[in-house]
Design a protein around this motif. Structure first.
Motif, PDB file in Angstrom:
ATOM      1  N   ASP A 192       0.867  -1.178   0.000  1.00 17.01           N
ATOM      2  CA  ASP A 192       0.000   0.000   0.000  1.00 17.01           C
ATOM      3  C   ASP A 192       0.904   1.229   0.000  1.00 17.01           C
ATOM      4  OD1 ASP A 192      -1.968   1.883   0.193  1.00 17.01           O
ATOM      5  OD2 ASP A 192      -2.744   1.181   2.126  1.00 17.01           O
ATOM      6  N   ALA A 193       0.977   1.900  -1.165  1.00 17.80           N
ATOM      7  CA  ALA A 193       1.853   3.050  -1.302  1.00 17.80           C
ATOM      8  C   ALA A 193       1.416   4.211  -0.427  1.00 17.80           C
ATOM      9  CB  ALA A 193       1.899   3.494  -2.766  1.00 17.80           C
ATOM     10  N   TYR A 218       8.598   6.059  -0.571  1.00 16.35           N
ATOM     11  CA  TYR A 218       7.792   6.210  -1.776  1.00 16.35           C
ATOM     12  C   TYR A 218       8.681   6.611  -2.950  1.00 16.35           C
ATOM     13  CZ  TYR A 218       4.365   7.897  -5.102  1.00 16.35           C
ATOM     14  OH  TYR A 218       3.633   8.093  -6.237  1.00 16.35           O
ATOM     15  N   ALA A 219       9.579   7.534  -2.708  1.00 15.77           N
ATOM     16  CA  ALA A 219      10.480   7.993  -3.776  1.00 15.77           C
ATOM     17  C   ALA A 219      11.389   6.856  -4.236  1.00 15.77           C
ATOM     18  CB  ALA A 219      11.300   9.188  -3.293  1.00 15.77           C
ATOM     19  N   GLN A 228      12.649   2.689  -8.361  1.00 17.19           N
ATOM     20  CA  GLN A 228      12.847   1.278  -8.680  1.00 17.19           C
ATOM     21  C   GLN A 228      11.872   0.834  -9.772  1.00 17.19           C
ATOM     22  OE1 GLN A 228      12.275  -0.773  -4.977  1.00 17.19           O
ATOM     23  NE2 GLN A 228      14.400  -0.503  -4.308  1.00 17.19           N
ATOM     24  N   PHE A 229      10.631   1.289  -9.698  1.00 15.64           N
ATOM     25  CA  PHE A 229       9.617   0.929 -10.683  1.00 15.64           C
ATOM     26  C   PHE A 229       9.970   1.505 -12.052  1.00 15.64           C
ATOM     27  CE2 PHE A 229       5.589   1.918 -12.852  1.00 15.64           C
ATOM     28  CZ  PHE A 229       5.106   0.639 -13.020  1.00 15.64           C
ATOM     29  N   LEU A 230      10.376   2.776 -12.058  1.00 13.26           N
ATOM     30  CA  LEU A 230      10.704   3.425 -13.326  1.00 13.26           C
ATOM     31  C   LEU A 230      11.969   2.842 -13.940  1.00 13.26           C
ATOM     32  CD1 LEU A 230       9.845   7.141 -12.487  1.00 13.26           C
ATOM     33  CD2 LEU A 230       8.528   5.542 -13.888  1.00 13.26           C
ATOM     34  N   ALA A 231      12.918   2.422 -13.130  1.00 11.90           N
ATOM     35  CA  ALA A 231      14.164   1.849 -13.643  1.00 11.90           C
ATOM     36  C   ALA A 231      13.905   0.460 -14.245  1.00 11.90           C
ATOM     37  CB  ALA A 231      15.212   1.761 -12.527  1.00 11.90           C
TER      38      ALA A 231
END
Length: 144
Positions: free
Chosen positions: A124-125, A133-134, A139-142
């Motif tokens: 749960d973000a 969060y950052a 990590q998601f974008l990479a």
């Protein structure tokens, strides 16, 4: 008057004789009850020690073992339990398990299986701190 005194003396002697007989009967009954109580306490102590050492059936261990060296002292403590159970374990090893196997029943005890790892709680973000969060966002974008 002297006859009354003699009659009272005879009644007193008779009552003392009855009292003595009753005292003997009660002392014998008390000794029997104490002996039965001591045997019950000794059996319970032996059963508990047998369970602790992994007996398949602790009642059978208590029935089949030699209890001659186990006694209850005046202070109420039972002496010789550990030595008697160890001797029984050496002489009648088939009454005891080799060791506790997780997830199996042994005698009147149950060894619990090792816990399995659970599933991760849902992510749960909204509950993350700003720095976490950052980090997760990068990590998601990479990964794309």
């Amino acid at each position: 008057m002297s006859e009354d005194v003699e009659e009272l003396r005879r009644a007193l002697e008779s009552a003392q004789g009855e009292l003595s007989a009753m005292r003997d009967v009660h002392e014998a009954a008390l000794a029997r009850v104490r002996a039965e109580g001591d045997q019950a306490v000794i059996a319970a102590s032996l059963r508990a020690e047998a369970m602790r050492l992994g007996a398949h059936n602790p009642d059978d261990v208590v029935r089949l073992m030699d209890r001659s060296e186990v006694a209850r002292g005046d202070d109420g403590e039972v002496r010789g339990v550990a030595a008697a159970i160890e001797r029984c374990r050496r002489e009648r090893g088939y009454l005891f398990s080799a060791g506790g196997v997780p997830g199996t029943a042994s005698g009147s005890t149950f060894a619990v299986a090792a816990p399995r790892p659970g599933e991760a709680p849902p992510f749960d973000a909204r509950k993350l701190s700003d720095t976490d969060y950052a980090a997760r966002k990068w990590q998601f974008l990479a990964g794309k």
